[in-house]
Design a protein around this motif. Structure first.
Motif, PDB file in Angstrom:
ATOM      1  N   LEU A 281      32.325  42.840  25.770  1.00  0.00           N
ATOM      2  CA  LEU A 281      31.479  42.972  24.583  1.00  0.00           C
ATOM      3  C   LEU A 281      32.307  43.264  23.330  1.00  0.00           C
ATOM      4  O   LEU A 281      32.171  42.568  22.318  1.00  0.00           O
ATOM      5  CB  LEU A 281      30.445  44.075  24.825  1.00  0.00           C
ATOM      6  N   VAL A 282      33.189  44.275  23.373  1.00  0.00           N
ATOM      7  CA  VAL A 282      33.928  44.645  22.155  1.00  0.00           C
ATOM      8  C   VAL A 282      34.979  43.595  21.794  1.00  0.00           C
ATOM      9  O   VAL A 282      35.385  43.481  20.633  1.00  0.00           O
ATOM     10  CB  VAL A 282      34.570  46.053  22.249  1.00  0.00           C
ATOM     11  N   SER A 283      35.415  42.803  22.782  1.00  0.00           N
ATOM     12  CA  SER A 283      36.357  41.705  22.491  1.00  0.00           C
ATOM     13  C   SER A 283      35.612  40.441  22.065  1.00  0.00           C
ATOM     14  O   SER A 283      36.230  39.394  21.843  1.00  0.00           O
ATOM     15  CB  SER A 283      37.229  41.405  23.710  1.00  0.00           C
ATOM     16  N   ASN A 284      34.291  40.535  21.971  1.00  0.00           N
ATOM     17  CA  ASN A 284      33.418  39.419  21.595  1.00  0.00           C
ATOM     18  C   ASN A 284      33.599  38.217  22.518  1.00  0.00           C
ATOM     19  O   ASN A 284      33.600  37.061  22.087  1.00  0.00           O
ATOM     20  CB  ASN A 284      33.639  39.009  20.133  1.00  0.00           C
ATOM     21  N   GLY A 285      33.768  38.513  23.810  1.00  0.00           N
ATOM     22  CA  GLY A 285      33.847  37.452  24.805  1.00  0.00           C
ATOM     23  C   GLY A 285      35.235  36.886  25.014  1.00  0.00           C
ATOM     24  O   GLY A 285      35.421  35.993  25.850  1.00  0.00           O
ATOM     25  N   LYS A 286      36.225  37.402  24.288  1.00  0.00           N
ATOM     26  CA  LYS A 286      37.597  36.908  24.471  1.00  0.00           C
ATOM     27  C   LYS A 286      38.123  37.285  25.856  1.00  0.00           C
ATOM     28  O   LYS A 286      38.770  36.485  26.534  1.00  0.00           O
ATOM     29  CB  LYS A 286      38.505  37.476  23.381  1.00  0.00           C
ATOM     30  N   PHE A 287      37.853  38.527  26.281  1.00  0.00           N
ATOM     31  CA  PHE A 287      38.196  38.962  27.630  1.00  0.00           C
ATOM     32  C   PHE A 287      36.973  38.767  28.529  1.00  0.00           C
ATOM     33  O   PHE A 287      35.834  38.920  28.076  1.00  0.00           O
ATOM     34  CB  PHE A 287      38.622  40.422  27.646  1.00  0.00           C
ATOM     35  N   ARG A 288      37.211  38.473  29.820  1.00  0.00           N
ATOM     36  CA  ARG A 288      36.141  38.139  30.740  1.00  0.00           C
ATOM     37  C   ARG A 288      35.926  39.230  31.792  1.00  0.00           C
ATOM     38  O   ARG A 288      36.862  39.630  32.476  1.00  0.00           O
ATOM     39  CB  ARG A 288      36.448  36.827  31.466  1.00  0.00           C
ATOM     40  N   SER A 289      34.699  39.674  31.907  1.00  0.00           N
ATOM     41  CA  SER A 289      34.304  40.618  32.960  1.00  0.00           C
ATOM     42  C   SER A 289      33.710  39.801  34.097  1.00  0.00           C
ATOM     43  O   SER A 289      32.547  39.402  34.035  1.00  0.00           O
ATOM     44  CB  SER A 289      33.279  41.617  32.414  1.00  0.00           C
ATOM     45  N   ASN A 290      34.514  39.522  35.104  1.00  0.00           N
ATOM     46  CA  ASN A 290      34.078  38.600  36.160  1.00  0.00           C
ATOM     47  C   ASN A 290      33.320  39.305  37.280  1.00  0.00           C
ATOM     48  O   ASN A 290      33.565  40.470  37.594  1.00  0.00           O
ATOM     49  CB  ASN A 290      35.280  37.857  36.746  1.00  0.00           C
ATOM     50  N   LYS A 291      32.432  38.544  37.894  1.00  0.00           N
ATOM     51  CA  LYS A 291      31.711  39.037  39.071  1.00  0.00           C
ATOM     52  C   LYS A 291      32.677  39.183  40.243  1.00  0.00           C
ATOM     53  O   LYS A 291      33.621  38.398  40.402  1.00  0.00           O
ATOM     54  CB  LYS A 291      30.605  38.055  39.463  1.00  0.00           C
ATOM     55  N   HIS A 292      32.430  40.172  41.055  1.00  0.00           N
ATOM     56  CA  HIS A 292      33.235  40.385  42.259  1.00  0.00           C
ATOM     57  C   HIS A 292      32.374  41.049  43.324  1.00  0.00           C
ATOM     58  O   HIS A 292      31.254  41.480  43.049  1.00  0.00           O
ATOM     59  CB  HIS A 292      34.483  41.216  41.957  1.00  0.00           C
ATOM     60  N   ARG A 293      32.882  41.092  44.540  1.00  0.00           N
ATOM     61  CA  ARG A 293      32.152  41.687  45.652  1.00  0.00           C
ATOM     62  C   ARG A 293      33.160  42.132  46.705  1.00  0.00           C
ATOM     63  O   ARG A 293      34.358  41.851  46.595  1.00  0.00           O
ATOM     64  CB  ARG A 293      31.177  40.668  46.265  1.00  0.00           C
ATOM     65  N   VAL A 294      32.659  42.823  47.731  1.00  0.00           N
ATOM     66  CA  VAL A 294      33.484  43.172  48.889  1.00  0.00           C
ATOM     67  C   VAL A 294      32.765  42.672  50.127  1.00  0.00           C
ATOM     68  O   VAL A 294      31.582  42.987  50.334  1.00  0.00           O
ATOM     69  CB  VAL A 294      33.734  44.692  48.975  1.00  0.00           C
ATOM     70  N   VAL A 295      33.457  41.870  50.929  1.00  0.00           N
ATOM     71  CA  VAL A 295      32.846  41.384  52.174  1.00  0.00           C
ATOM     72  C   VAL A 295      33.032  42.440  53.269  1.00  0.00           C
ATOM     73  O   VAL A 295      33.970  43.233  53.234  1.00  0.00           O
ATOM     74  CB  VAL A 295      33.454  40.029  52.614  1.00  0.00           C
ATOM     75  N   ALA A 296      32.107  42.443  54.211  1.00  0.00           N
ATOM     76  CA  ALA A 296      32.213  43.348  55.359  1.00  0.00           C
ATOM     77  C   ALA A 296      33.265  42.797  56.334  1.00  0.00           C
ATOM     78  O   ALA A 296      33.637  41.635  56.277  1.00  0.00           O
ATOM     79  CB  ALA A 296      30.861  43.492  56.038  1.00  0.00           C
ATOM     80  N   ASN A 297      33.722  43.655  57.238  1.00  0.00           N
ATOM     81  CA  ASN A 297      34.861  43.305  58.080  1.00  0.00           C
ATOM     82  C   ASN A 297      34.706  43.958  59.458  1.00  0.00           C
ATOM     83  O   ASN A 297      34.189  45.079  59.565  1.00  0.00           O
ATOM     84  CB  ASN A 297      36.142  43.828  57.401  1.00  0.00           C
ATOM     85  N   ARG A 298      35.140  43.252  60.495  1.00  0.00           N
ATOM     86  CA  ARG A 298      35.139  43.862  61.830  1.00  0.00           C
ATOM     87  C   ARG A 298      36.216  44.939  61.949  1.00  0.00           C
ATOM     88  O   ARG A 298      36.161  45.772  62.860  1.00  0.00           O
ATOM     89  CB  ARG A 298      35.364  42.791  62.905  1.00  0.00           C
ATOM     90  N   LEU A 299      37.196  44.896  61.044  1.00  0.00           N
ATOM     91  CA  LEU A 299      38.234  45.928  61.015  1.00  0.00           C
ATOM     92  C   LEU A 299      37.821  47.029  60.052  1.00  0.00           C
ATOM     93  O   LEU A 299      37.136  46.778  59.064  1.00  0.00           O
ATOM     94  CB  LEU A 299      39.567  45.324  60.572  1.00  0.00           C
ATOM     95  N   GLY A 300      38.288  48.226  60.300  1.00  0.00           N
ATOM     96  CA  GLY A 300      37.957  49.307  59.378  1.00  0.00           C
ATOM     97  C   GLY A 300      38.576  50.618  59.816  1.00  0.00           C
ATOM     98  O   GLY A 300      39.123  50.715  60.914  1.00  0.00           O
TER      99      GLY A 300
END
Length: 363
Positions: A281-300
């Motif tokens: 917002l403050v960069s007026n869209g020059k910098f990008r805030s991208n979507k991300h996620r964490v997948v579940a895992n059989r390891l942990g």
């Protein structure tokens, strides 16, 4: 006969029953279950959509902060930060000045907190956002479409020196205090580089108090018996200015870039840095805030520790909008000015999977 109300009531009851155990997802795993409860299962159309995405052959940029004080190298680093921030909105940093020993101790402390006696852990279980130390599973449990496979310890403070408090759990108090101060210093360095990458003076973003309002959120992702049906964290972008993330060596973090999910491979001793919605917002869209996620895992367990820099959240009447130095006739403002307290409250009361920046801030 309309049964949708009964189905909704059943889901709500399941959520309440799970929440009232105060044992989180780890409590489910410790009970020996082989199938995940329905509240964690993603809708069929969402699972089908995932099958259509390409497998990414892209790597998130890795930026070496060594020799930052040398003029030639400093300019190179600023340029690398600019390119990463304008494209995928994510990069990893190495040679950042924080020892591997400090990072390992912090990860170990969070693992010990989550794996201690459940009755001790329950003392911190709450959904009261005014509490400075909060343990729970899914802050948006009752507003999200699907529950996610994780437990979280959140620690909020307005100043790193304020954190030396008896509020902190004994098992991680020493590590949290040391780690927080060092990551605060790293955040200030990064805001300087980001300011320069925008063509502004190095102090510009810090002078806007972007580096204020710290929150640590420490996620614990237990091994999952059916990882293909759920997620560790659903797709979202971060609402603040900047996130500095430490993760252990179990992968799972993905960013959505060029219509595909890109794995962020763990690098020993590295931090993952990502641009938040307020910095877009403050960069007026020059910098990008991208979507991300964490997948579940059989390891942990997978463990990650996110340090959110969200601005002076405890101050009244603080507004943020596109920076005037970045606005012109050719580059008019893309976003409206927002009141910080209202903005963050709207985020807390909506689900993580909301398209928040566009829905609330776009002109």
């Amino acid at each position: 006969m309309d049964t949708s109300g009964a189905q909704e009531y059943d889901r709500l009851q399941e959520l309440k029953t799970f929440d009232e155990t105060k044992a989180g997802v780890k409590g489910l795993v410790d009970s020996g279950l082989q199938k995940i409860p329905q509240i964690f299962v993603r809708p069929a159309e969402e699972l089908a959509k995932d099958l259509n995405y390409k497998r990414a052959q892209i790597e998130v940029p890795v930026i070496d902060l060594g020799d930052l004080e040398k003029t030639h190298r400093h300019k190179q680093i600023v340029e690398e930060v600019r390119i990463a921030s304008e494209t995928c909105g994510f990069f990893q940093v190495v040679n950042h000045g924080i020892s591997l020993n400090v990072l390992d101790e912090m990860l170990d402390a969070i693992q010990k907190f989550n794996e201690q006696d459940v009755e001790e852990k329950k003392k911190y279980y709450t959904r009261d956002n005014t509490r400075r130390v909060r343990f729970n599973s899914n802050f948006d449990l009752f507003t999200s479409r699907t529950a996610s496979w994780r437990d979280s310890l959140a620690i909020s403070f307005s100043d790193p020196d304020q954190i030396n408090s008896d509020d902190l759990p004994d098992l991680c108090r020493k590590s949290v205090i040391e780690y927080s101060k060092l990551v605060n210093n790293l955040g200030n360095i990064l805001f300087g580089l980001l300011s320069e990458a925008l063509g502004l003076e190095p102090e510009h973003l810090r002078n806007m108090d972007c580096s204020e309002g710290h929150r640590l959120t420490c996620h614990y992702y237990p091994a999952c018996p059916e990882p293909e049906l759920t997620l560790g964290i659903t797709k979202h972008s971060d609402p603040g200015f900047l996130t500095v993330l430490l993760q252990n060596q179990i992968d799972g973090l993905q960013i959505f870039f060029q219509n595909q999910w890109v794995d962020v491979q763990p690098i020993p001793g590295a931090f993952v840095i990502n641009i938040g919605d307020l910095l877009q917002l403050v960069s007026n869209g020059k910098f990008r805030s991208n979507k991300h996620r964490v997948v579940a895992n059989r390891l942990g367990p997978r463990i990650s520790i996110a340090r959110f820099f969200s601005g002076p959240i405890h101050m009244d009447k603080i507004f943020y909008g596109p920076t005037k130095e970045l606005i012109s006739e050719e580059n008019p403002p893309e976003y409206k000015e927002v009141l910080l307290s209202d903005y963050l409250m709207k985020f807390i009361t909506s689900g993580l999977d909301e398209n928040f920046l566009v829905n609330y801030c776009k002109r």
